[in-house]
Write an enzyme that holds these catalytic residues in place. Structure first.
Site, PDB file in Angstrom:
ATOM      1  N   ARG A 294      -6.878   1.204   5.323  1.00  0.00           N
ATOM      2  CA  ARG A 294      -7.460   1.852   4.131  1.00  0.00           C
ATOM      3  C   ARG A 294      -8.150   1.374   3.230  1.00  0.00           C
ATOM      4  O   ARG A 294      -8.561   0.171   3.326  1.00  0.00           O
ATOM      5  CB  ARG A 294      -6.204   2.816   3.372  1.00  0.00           C
ATOM      6  CG  ARG A 294      -5.469   3.653   4.202  1.00  0.00           C
ATOM      7  CD  ARG A 294      -4.381   4.593   3.980  1.00  0.00           C
ATOM      8  NE  ARG A 294      -5.018   5.476   2.678  1.00  0.00           N
ATOM      9  CZ  ARG A 294      -4.136   6.061   1.740  1.00  0.00           C
ATOM     10  NH1 ARG A 294      -2.470   5.905   1.924  1.00  0.00           N
ATOM     11  NH2 ARG A 294      -4.399   6.785   1.028  1.00  0.00           N
TER      12      ARG A 294
ATOM     13  N   ARG B  66       0.257  17.376   0.275  1.00  0.00           N
ATOM     14  CA  ARG B  66      -0.740  16.065  -0.111  1.00  0.00           C
ATOM     15  C   ARG B  66      -1.554  15.756   0.858  1.00  0.00           C
ATOM     16  O   ARG B  66      -0.841  14.803   1.870  1.00  0.00           O
ATOM     17  CB  ARG B  66       0.114  15.222  -1.085  1.00  0.00           C
ATOM     18  CG  ARG B  66      -0.827  13.885  -1.439  1.00  0.00           C
ATOM     19  CD  ARG B  66      -0.145  12.841  -2.017  1.00  0.00           C
ATOM     20  NE  ARG B  66      -1.025  11.696  -2.425  1.00  0.00           N
ATOM     21  CZ  ARG B  66      -0.498  10.363  -2.099  1.00  0.00           C
ATOM     22  NH1 ARG B  66       0.731  10.386  -2.129  1.00  0.00           N
ATOM     23  NH2 ARG B  66      -1.495   9.414  -2.506  1.00  0.00           N
TER      24      ARG B  66
ATOM     25  N   GLU C  84      10.276  -2.285   3.505  1.00  0.00           N
ATOM     26  CA  GLU C  84       9.088  -1.493   3.061  1.00  0.00           C
ATOM     27  C   GLU C  84       8.625  -0.623   3.966  1.00  0.00           C
ATOM     28  O   GLU C  84       8.327  -1.067   5.101  1.00  0.00           O
ATOM     29  CB  GLU C  84       8.083  -2.529   2.637  1.00  0.00           C
ATOM     30  CG  GLU C  84       7.128  -2.164   1.768  1.00  0.00           C
ATOM     31  CD  GLU C  84       5.825  -3.116   1.493  1.00  0.00           C
ATOM     32  OE1 GLU C  84       4.642  -2.795   1.266  1.00  0.00           O
ATOM     33  OE2 GLU C  84       6.316  -4.208   1.365  1.00  0.00           O
TER      34      GLU C  84
ATOM     35  N   PRO D 267       5.573   7.325  -6.573  1.00  0.00           N
ATOM     36  CA  PRO D 267       4.899   8.145  -7.152  1.00  0.00           C
ATOM     37  C   PRO D 267       4.094   9.097  -5.994  1.00  0.00           C
ATOM     38  O   PRO D 267       3.775   8.510  -5.033  1.00  0.00           O
ATOM     39  CB  PRO D 267       3.790   7.583  -7.926  1.00  0.00           C
ATOM     40  CG  PRO D 267       4.026   5.841  -7.455  1.00  0.00           C
ATOM     41  CD  PRO D 267       5.285   5.777  -6.815  1.00  0.00           C
ATOM     42  N   ASN D 268       4.140  10.301  -6.204  1.00  0.00           N
ATOM     43  CA  ASN D 268       3.337  11.232  -5.504  1.00  0.00           C
ATOM     44  C   ASN D 268       4.016  11.556  -4.212  1.00  0.00           C
ATOM     45  O   ASN D 268       3.531  12.369  -3.321  1.00  0.00           O
ATOM     46  CB  ASN D 268       1.799  10.837  -5.417  1.00  0.00           C
ATOM     47  CG  ASN D 268       1.087  10.889  -6.498  1.00  0.00           C
ATOM     48  OD1 ASN D 268       1.117  11.571  -7.323  1.00  0.00           O
ATOM     49  ND2 ASN D 268       0.420   9.663  -6.688  1.00  0.00           N
TER      50      ASN D 268
ATOM     51  N   ASP E  90      10.348  -8.003  -8.555  1.00  0.00           N
ATOM     52  CA  ASP E  90      11.452  -8.575  -9.115  1.00  0.00           C
ATOM     53  C   ASP E  90      12.915  -8.151  -8.922  1.00  0.00           C
ATOM     54  O   ASP E  90      13.815  -8.846  -8.736  1.00  0.00           O
ATOM     55  CB  ASP E  90      11.046  -8.982 -10.567  1.00  0.00           C
ATOM     56  CG  ASP E  90       9.855 -10.050 -10.588  1.00  0.00           C
ATOM     57  OD1 ASP E  90       9.280 -10.594  -9.620  1.00  0.00           O
ATOM     58  OD2 ASP E  90       9.284 -10.378 -11.963  1.00  0.00           O
TER      59      ASP E  90
ATOM     60  N   HIS F  54       5.497   2.436   4.751  1.00  0.00           N
ATOM     61  CA  HIS F  54       4.357   3.251   4.200  1.00  0.00           C
ATOM     62  C   HIS F  54       4.151   4.169   5.448  1.00  0.00           C
ATOM     63  O   HIS F  54       3.946   3.804   6.711  1.00  0.00           O
ATOM     64  CB  HIS F  54       3.159   2.141   4.123  1.00  0.00           C
ATOM     65  CG  HIS F  54       3.457   1.450   2.950  1.00  0.00           C
ATOM     66  ND1 HIS F  54       3.416   1.648   1.702  1.00  0.00           N
ATOM     67  CD2 HIS F  54       3.655   0.005   2.924  1.00  0.00           C
ATOM     68  CE1 HIS F  54       3.747   0.708   0.944  1.00  0.00           C
ATOM     69  NE2 HIS F  54       4.033   0.091   1.510  1.00  0.00           N
ATOM     70  N   ILE F  55       3.944   5.507   5.291  1.00  0.00           N
ATOM     71  CA  ILE F  55       3.572   6.426   6.066  1.00  0.00           C
ATOM     72  C   ILE F  55       2.343   6.310   6.870  1.00  0.00           C
ATOM     73  O   ILE F  55       2.136   6.355   8.157  1.00  0.00           O
ATOM     74  CB  ILE F  55       3.596   7.890   5.423  1.00  0.00           C
ATOM     75  CG1 ILE F  55       5.086   8.192   4.992  1.00  0.00           C
ATOM     76  CG2 ILE F  55       3.038   8.672   6.373  1.00  0.00           C
ATOM     77  CD1 ILE F  55       5.099   9.441   4.085  1.00  0.00           C
ATOM     78  N   THR F  56       1.263   5.759   6.140  1.00  0.00           N
ATOM     79  CA  THR F  56       0.143   5.474   6.595  1.00  0.00           C
ATOM     80  C   THR F  56      -0.341   3.887   6.912  1.00  0.00           C
ATOM     81  O   THR F  56       0.546   2.993   6.362  1.00  0.00           O
ATOM     82  CB  THR F  56      -1.452   5.767   5.801  1.00  0.00           C
ATOM     83  OG1 THR F  56      -1.259   4.898   4.656  1.00  0.00           O
ATOM     84  CG2 THR F  56      -0.991   7.368   5.337  1.00  0.00           C
TER      85      THR F  56
ATOM     86  N   ALA G 258       1.879   3.897  -4.549  1.00  0.00           N
ATOM     87  CA  ALA G 258       0.724   3.117  -5.425  1.00  0.00           C
ATOM     88  C   ALA G 258       1.521   1.883  -6.167  1.00  0.00           C
ATOM     89  O   ALA G 258       0.812   0.733  -6.284  1.00  0.00           O
ATOM     90  CB  ALA G 258       0.017   3.950  -6.319  1.00  0.00           C
TER      91      ALA G 258
ATOM     92  N   HIS H 182       1.289  -1.863  -4.788  1.00  0.00           N
ATOM     93  CA  HIS H 182       0.064  -2.697  -5.095  1.00  0.00           C
ATOM     94  C   HIS H 182      -0.109  -3.028  -6.550  1.00  0.00           C
ATOM     95  O   HIS H 182      -1.059  -3.692  -6.815  1.00  0.00           O
ATOM     96  CB  HIS H 182      -1.186  -1.767  -4.566  1.00  0.00           C
ATOM     97  CG  HIS H 182      -1.054  -1.085  -3.103  1.00  0.00           C
ATOM     98  ND1 HIS H 182      -0.902  -1.657  -1.791  1.00  0.00           N
ATOM     99  CD2 HIS H 182      -0.770   0.328  -2.973  1.00  0.00           C
ATOM    100  CE1 HIS H 182      -0.510  -0.597  -1.149  1.00  0.00           C
ATOM    101  NE2 HIS H 182      -0.639   0.358  -1.517  1.00  0.00           N
TER     102      HIS H 182
ATOM    103  N   ASN I  94       9.679   3.081  -0.171  1.00  0.00           N
ATOM    104  CA  ASN I  94       8.060   3.374  -0.075  1.00  0.00           C
ATOM    105  C   ASN I  94       7.760   3.593  -1.564  1.00  0.00           C
ATOM    106  O   ASN I  94       7.886   4.473  -2.029  1.00  0.00           O
ATOM    107  CB  ASN I  94       7.906   4.847   0.623  1.00  0.00           C
ATOM    108  CG  ASN I  94       6.348   4.922   0.754  1.00  0.00           C
ATOM    109  OD1 ASN I  94       5.581   4.695   0.106  1.00  0.00           O
ATOM    110  ND2 ASN I  94       6.049   6.013   1.860  1.00  0.00           N
TER     111      ASN I  94
ATOM    112  N   TYR J 253      -1.061  12.169   5.604  1.00  0.00           N
ATOM    113  CA  TYR J 253       0.676  12.079   5.428  1.00  0.00           C
ATOM    114  C   TYR J 253       1.368  13.068   6.200  1.00  0.00           C
ATOM    115  O   TYR J 253       2.504  12.946   6.181  1.00  0.00           O
ATOM    116  CB  TYR J 253       0.714  12.040   3.809  1.00  0.00           C
ATOM    117  CG  TYR J 253       0.473  11.355   2.953  1.00  0.00           C
ATOM    118  CD1 TYR J 253       0.873   9.930   2.984  1.00  0.00           C
ATOM    119  CD2 TYR J 253      -1.090  11.527   2.134  1.00  0.00           C
ATOM    120  CE1 TYR J 253       0.151   8.835   2.227  1.00  0.00           C
ATOM    121  CE2 TYR J 253      -1.434  10.472   1.627  1.00  0.00           C
ATOM    122  CZ  TYR J 253      -0.847   9.286   1.683  1.00  0.00           C
ATOM    123  OH  TYR J 253      -1.590   8.288   0.704  1.00  0.00           O
TER     124      TYR J 253
END
Length: 151
Positions: A115, A26, A106, A18-19, A95, A108-110, A85, A88, A82, A31
């Site tokens: 955070r 954004r 996995e 998402p996003n 699963d 993550h850009i940040t 959200a 988390h 990625n 990002y």
């Protein structure tokens, strides 16, 4: 987006949650200014350099991501994810990754550990072969290169 493999080593599924369709506009201070198309091309170029193709999927809907992971059992040799959200919050994505038994990375850009506290826990990390955080969109290239190494 899909790229043709140069040596036929298989396809790497690149999942964005998402996003991430808003990349480039954004919160560019967090990002960056690379778009989702830029990220997909970066992954495709890295994969092609190692003889792999990529299939890219982005959705704001958890079920679409689950379906893509399930389908990967028949179509992919590894996964870069990625989950945004959903990282988390989603036991279902965790699963699914465990069930397909493909090596996954996995991304993550940040740096999620710099955070908000709720971003420090990932449901996915425990079933992924590697986790790359805070490297910006370069993390996608690193993830593909890692998979190329282990595959």
């Amino acid at each position: 987006m899909t790229s043709a493999p140069s040596a036929g080593r298989g396809t790497i599924l690149v999942i964005n949650g998402p996003n991430l369709n808003l990349l480039g506009t954004r919160e560019p201070e967090k990002y960056g200014t690379s778009t989702l198309a830029d990220v997909e091309q970066l992954a495709a170029d890295a994969a092609a350099a190692h003889g792999f193709a990529v299939q890219c999927v982005q959705s704001n809907h958890e079920g679409v991501l689950l379906d893509a992971i399930h389908a990967a059992r028949e179509t992919a040799v590894g996964i870069v994810i990625n989950a945004g959200a959903f990282t988390h919050t989603s036991v279902a994505l965790r699963d699914a990754l465990a069930a397909v038994q493909l090596p996954a990375v996995e991304v993550h850009i940040t740096n999620v550990h710099q955070r908000e506290e709720f971003r420090h826990h990932s449901y996915l990390s425990g079933v992924c072969a590697a986790v790359i955080v805070g490297a910006g969109v370069t993390g996608y290239r690193l993830a593909v290169e890692y998979l190329a190494e282990v595959l």
